[in-house]
Design a protein around this motif. Structure first.
Motif, mmCIF file in Angstrom:
data_model
loop_
_atom_site.group_PDB
_atom_site.id
_atom_site.type_symbol
_atom_site.label_atom_id
_atom_site.label_comp_id
_atom_site.label_asym_id
_atom_site.label_seq_id
_atom_site.Cartn_x
_atom_site.Cartn_y
_atom_site.Cartn_z
ATOM 1 N N UNK A 49 103.428 9.998 19.273
ATOM 2 C CA UNK A 49 104.448 9.263 18.838
ATOM 3 C C UNK A 49 104.771 10.463 17.530
ATOM 4 N N UNK A 50 106.188 10.421 16.697
ATOM 5 C CA UNK A 50 106.098 11.260 15.721
ATOM 6 C C UNK A 50 107.095 11.311 14.861
ATOM 7 N N UNK A 51 106.916 11.263 14.030
ATOM 8 C CA UNK A 51 107.910 11.391 13.230
ATOM 9 C C UNK A 51 109.087 12.329 13.273
ATOM 10 N N UNK A 52 110.491 11.325 13.274
ATOM 11 C CA UNK A 52 111.576 12.096 13.672
ATOM 12 C C UNK A 52 112.247 12.598 12.365
ATOM 13 N N UNK A 53 111.982 11.469 11.167
ATOM 14 C CA UNK A 53 112.592 12.115 9.584
ATOM 15 C C UNK A 53 111.877 13.395 9.783
ATOM 16 N N UNK A 54 109.879 13.596 9.564
ATOM 17 C CA UNK A 54 109.601 14.147 9.094
ATOM 18 C C UNK A 54 109.978 15.722 9.871
ATOM 19 N N UNK A 55 110.082 15.809 11.147
ATOM 20 C CA UNK A 55 110.265 16.802 12.596
ATOM 21 C C UNK A 55 111.682 17.369 12.724
ATOM 22 N N UNK A 56 112.921 16.587 11.710
ATOM 23 C CA UNK A 56 113.486 17.835 11.692
ATOM 24 C C UNK A 56 114.364 17.891 10.089
ATOM 25 N N UNK A 57 113.515 16.939 9.001
ATOM 26 C CA UNK A 57 113.073 17.917 7.826
ATOM 27 C C UNK A 57 112.805 19.336 7.575
ATOM 28 N N UNK A 58 111.509 19.438 8.812
ATOM 29 C CA UNK A 58 110.978 20.720 8.935
ATOM 30 C C UNK A 58 111.494 21.346 9.044
ATOM 31 N N UNK A 59 110.686 22.975 8.166
ATOM 32 C CA UNK A 59 111.082 24.686 8.843
ATOM 33 C C UNK A 59 110.196 24.784 9.700
ATOM 34 N N UNK A 60 109.161 24.210 9.269
ATOM 35 C CA UNK A 60 108.037 24.475 10.789
ATOM 36 C C UNK A 60 107.584 23.676 11.227
ATOM 37 N N UNK A 61 107.123 23.299 12.315
ATOM 38 C CA UNK A 61 106.789 21.801 13.640
ATOM 39 C C UNK A 61 105.002 22.971 13.898
ATOM 40 N N UNK A 62 104.113 22.539 13.465
ATOM 41 C CA UNK A 62 102.511 22.517 13.929
ATOM 42 C C UNK A 62 101.503 22.017 14.625
ATOM 43 N N UNK A 63 101.156 22.135 15.778
ATOM 44 C CA UNK A 63 99.877 20.829 15.694
ATOM 45 C C UNK A 63 98.686 20.917 15.135
#
Length: 138
Positions: free
Chosen positions: A109-123
């Motif tokens: 489970x990850x943070x939807x808020x952080x991912x929605x505001x990210x310019x890049x999502x990485x592992x």
């Protein structure tokens, strides 16, 4: 000549082990140079003063940065200050400060808020993180 990237790494001291591991990954990556503008646990900004003071201090830390790294663990969703850091990046500079969401290793489970505001999502991978820093900072 290699670029030096100014980074603000948002973190909760309650989850400091992830922060420490990320610093270790970046420090041991050859040919990658950065300056850390994060707030260290041993030199906190919020020991005195108001939320307004802390907001201004965080803004000062983020101002010279090329990008902001935020751990996208579920705890981020419930952090008042991570949400404020996202808002500072989005609205308080002439141009938006790019955000990189780092998904914790093995997290389901990850943070939807952080991912929605990210310019890049990485592992949780050194090369992915470094590549994203270079891309969003260009």
């Amino acid at each position: 000549m290699s670029n030096t990237y100014n980074l603000f790494i948002s973190h909760s001291w309650a989850y400091g082990d992830a922060y420490d591991r990320l610093i270790e990954l970046l420090d041991t990556r050859p040919y990658f140079f950065y300056k850390n503008y994060s707030v260290p646990k041993n030199d906190p900004l919020h020991t005195r003063g108001t939320d307004k003071d802390l907001h201004a201090a965080i803004k000062r830390q983020i101002a010279p940065c090329h990008c902001v790294l935020i751990f996208a663990g579920v705890y981020s969703t419930y952090s008042k200050w991570i949400n404020k850091e996202i808002a500072i990046c989005a609205t308080e500079f002439g141009t938006k400060k790019p955000i990189i969401a780092i998904q914790p290793w093995g997290a389901e489970r990850t943070s939807k808020i952080v991912k929605e505001n990210a310019d890049a999502i990485v592992g949780w991978n050194t090369e992915s993180i470094v590549k994203a820093i270079r891309e969003v900072s260009a």
